[in-house]
Design an enzyme around this catalytic site. Structure first.
Site, mmCIF file in Angstrom:
data_model
loop_
_atom_site.group_PDB
_atom_site.id
_atom_site.type_symbol
_atom_site.label_atom_id
_atom_site.label_comp_id
_atom_site.label_asym_id
_atom_site.label_seq_id
_atom_site.Cartn_x
_atom_site.Cartn_y
_atom_site.Cartn_z
ATOM 1 N N LYS A 190 0.823 -1.213 0.000
ATOM 2 C CA LYS A 190 0.000 0.000 0.000
ATOM 3 C C LYS A 190 0.859 1.265 0.000
ATOM 4 C CE LYS A 190 -3.417 -2.803 -0.058
ATOM 5 N NZ LYS A 190 -2.890 -4.070 0.425
ATOM 6 N N TYR A 234 -12.158 -14.804 2.903
ATOM 7 C CA TYR A 234 -11.189 -13.727 3.142
ATOM 8 C C TYR A 234 -10.709 -13.741 4.605
ATOM 9 C CZ TYR A 234 -9.133 -9.214 3.935
ATOM 10 O OH TYR A 234 -8.247 -8.230 4.295
ATOM 11 N N TYR A 242 -2.907 -12.613 2.817
ATOM 12 C CA TYR A 242 -2.577 -12.353 1.406
ATOM 13 C C TYR A 242 -1.406 -13.198 0.918
ATOM 14 C CZ TYR A 242 -5.536 -8.236 1.974
ATOM 15 O OH TYR A 242 -6.590 -7.404 2.216
HETATM 16 C C1 LIG Z 1 -3.690 -5.329 0.264
HETATM 17 C C2 LIG Z 1 -2.718 -6.444 0.206
HETATM 18 C C3 LIG Z 1 -2.618 -7.270 -0.931
HETATM 19 C C4 LIG Z 1 -3.540 -7.158 -2.096
HETATM 20 O O1 LIG Z 1 -3.294 -6.036 -2.879
HETATM 21 P P1 LIG Z 1 -4.507 -5.359 -3.669
HETATM 22 O O2 LIG Z 1 -3.898 -4.225 -4.348
HETATM 23 O O3 LIG Z 1 -5.534 -5.004 -2.634
HETATM 24 O O4 LIG Z 1 -5.061 -6.383 -4.612
HETATM 25 C C5 LIG Z 1 -1.656 -8.243 -0.951
HETATM 26 N N1 LIG Z 1 -0.832 -8.434 0.106
HETATM 27 C C6 LIG Z 1 -0.908 -7.690 1.214
HETATM 28 C C7 LIG Z 1 0.010 -7.997 2.338
HETATM 29 C C8 LIG Z 1 -1.851 -6.667 1.308
HETATM 30 O O5 LIG Z 1 -1.917 -5.943 2.426
#
Ligand SMILES: *Cc1c(COP(=O)(O)O)cnc(C)c1O
Length: 333
Positions: A48, A262, A288
């Site tokens: 992010k 999720y 993730y």
């Molecule tokens: C938000 C996030 C993702 C996914 O990325 P997006 O841009 O939302 O698809 C992947 N890995 C981590 C650790 C995240 O925080």
């Protein structure tokens, strides 16, 4: 493609490293490398941060004084947004959705949430399934009513402005690979709110780099995820002045590894977390990167990457591990 046209606030430590994973490669029988976007540096870093550079650029252009955003309770996006706000003297209002339904003390109070609090974010919890777009709008109205100037960032920072961060990451990765004479056959990344995947696809397409990207889904089913990514990749390419650069064939998601849903951990995720940690000292996260690695491991073992050099984009998230203490500890005996 000329990213200096877009307002940007530097937040990340760039370029992030690109390095091989020899022990994990031996284990999987492929040539696996990692792009370390877990090392972007902003309060623990993660993907992010790159998006927030362009989002903050726009926030300052609009003279905002408060960042408003949303995420799941253990959101890494919210943590990085709270950090960006703190670093730049902005206020930060966040709405946390109880998306996984977990009421475990560590889930609701440790990991990312603890860090959000530490950095002074104003936190509001809402039940799972809430209309988060409406919640964001309501929060912005409240900020305005109190005399503030809100800048609303969508969940995951995933709009065409945020995705510019991953256009830049695509450029950075290709430059690094070219300097090393390293041919990349495929990039594998987790894909959620879609900005990372879409920005990568748009960036590679506009550069003409022709490297396939495989997104491993963490929430939505395949058709929905690919639709979201394609739409955002096209909006991003349009911003770059190349509206036709992205084709539907460039967007591929495999959503077979979501498991129960999720943010819900399963044995495959625990196996992926432990394998990466014990072969490479690499910390993945439960929501993730652990799920993306679960998919990568299964696909590699099924021979799907035979003879390929694969780059795994590590998008961060290890700060959320403490939120899953209750699930992880018994599994680690
Ligand atoms: C938000 C996030 C993702 C996914 O990325 P997006 O841009 O939302 O698809 C992947 N890995 C981590 C650790 C995240 O925080």
């Amino acid at each position: 493609m000329h990213l200096a046209r877009f307002p940007r606030v530097r937040l990340a430590h760039l370029p992030t490293p690109l390095h091989p994973l020899p022990r994990l490669s031996d284990e999987l029988g492929i040539d696996l490398w990692v792009k370390r976007d877990d090392c972007t540096g902003l309060a623990g870093g993660g993907n992010k941060t790159r998006k927030l550079e362009f989002l903050l650029g726009e926030a300052f252009e609009q003279d905002a004084d408060t960042l408003v955003t949303q995420g799941a309770v253990q959101s890494n996006h919210v943590r990085q947004t709270a950090a960006a706000a703190a670093q730049h003297g902005l206020k930060c209002t966040v709405i946390l959705e109880e998306r996984t339904g977990s009421k475990a003390v560590d889930y609701v109070g440790n990991g990312n949430v603890l860090l959000d609090r530490l950095m002074g974010a104003d936190i509001r919890f809402v039940p799972g399934g809430s209309d988060m777009a409406a919640e964001l709008e309501r929060a912005a109205v409240d900020v305005r009513a109190a005399g503030g100037r809100p800048y609303v960032i969508p969940g995951g920072g995933s709009n065409a402005v945020g995705a510019l961060g991953y256009v830049d990451a695509a450029r950075e990765l290709v430059v690094q690979a070219d300097e090393l004479d390293l041919q990349i056959d495929r990039i594998v990344t987790g894909t959620g709110s879609a900005g990372t995947h879409a920005g990568l696809v748009a960036g590679l397409a506009v550069m003409g780099a022709d490297i396939p990207v495989l997104g491993i889904g963490v929430r939505a089913p395949k058709a929905k995820q690919e639709e979201n990514v394609l739409k955002l990749a096209r909006e991003t390419a349009t911003k770059l002045g190349r509206p036709d650069a992205v084709t539907a064939e460039m967007v591929v998601a495999d959503c077979d590894y979501v498991g129960e849903g999720y943010g819900l951990i399963d044995q495959g995720v625990i196996d992926a977390l432990t394998l990466a940690a014990r072969t490479e000292g690499l910390l993945l996260d439960p929501v993730y990167t652990g799920k993306a690695m679960k998919g990568l491991i299964a696909l590699a073992r099924a021979g799907k990457f035979e003879g390929e050099r694969v780059v795994f984009l590590h998008t961060g998230g290890a700060q959320g591990l403490a939120g899953y203490h209750g699930e992880l500890e018994p599994a680690l005996l």
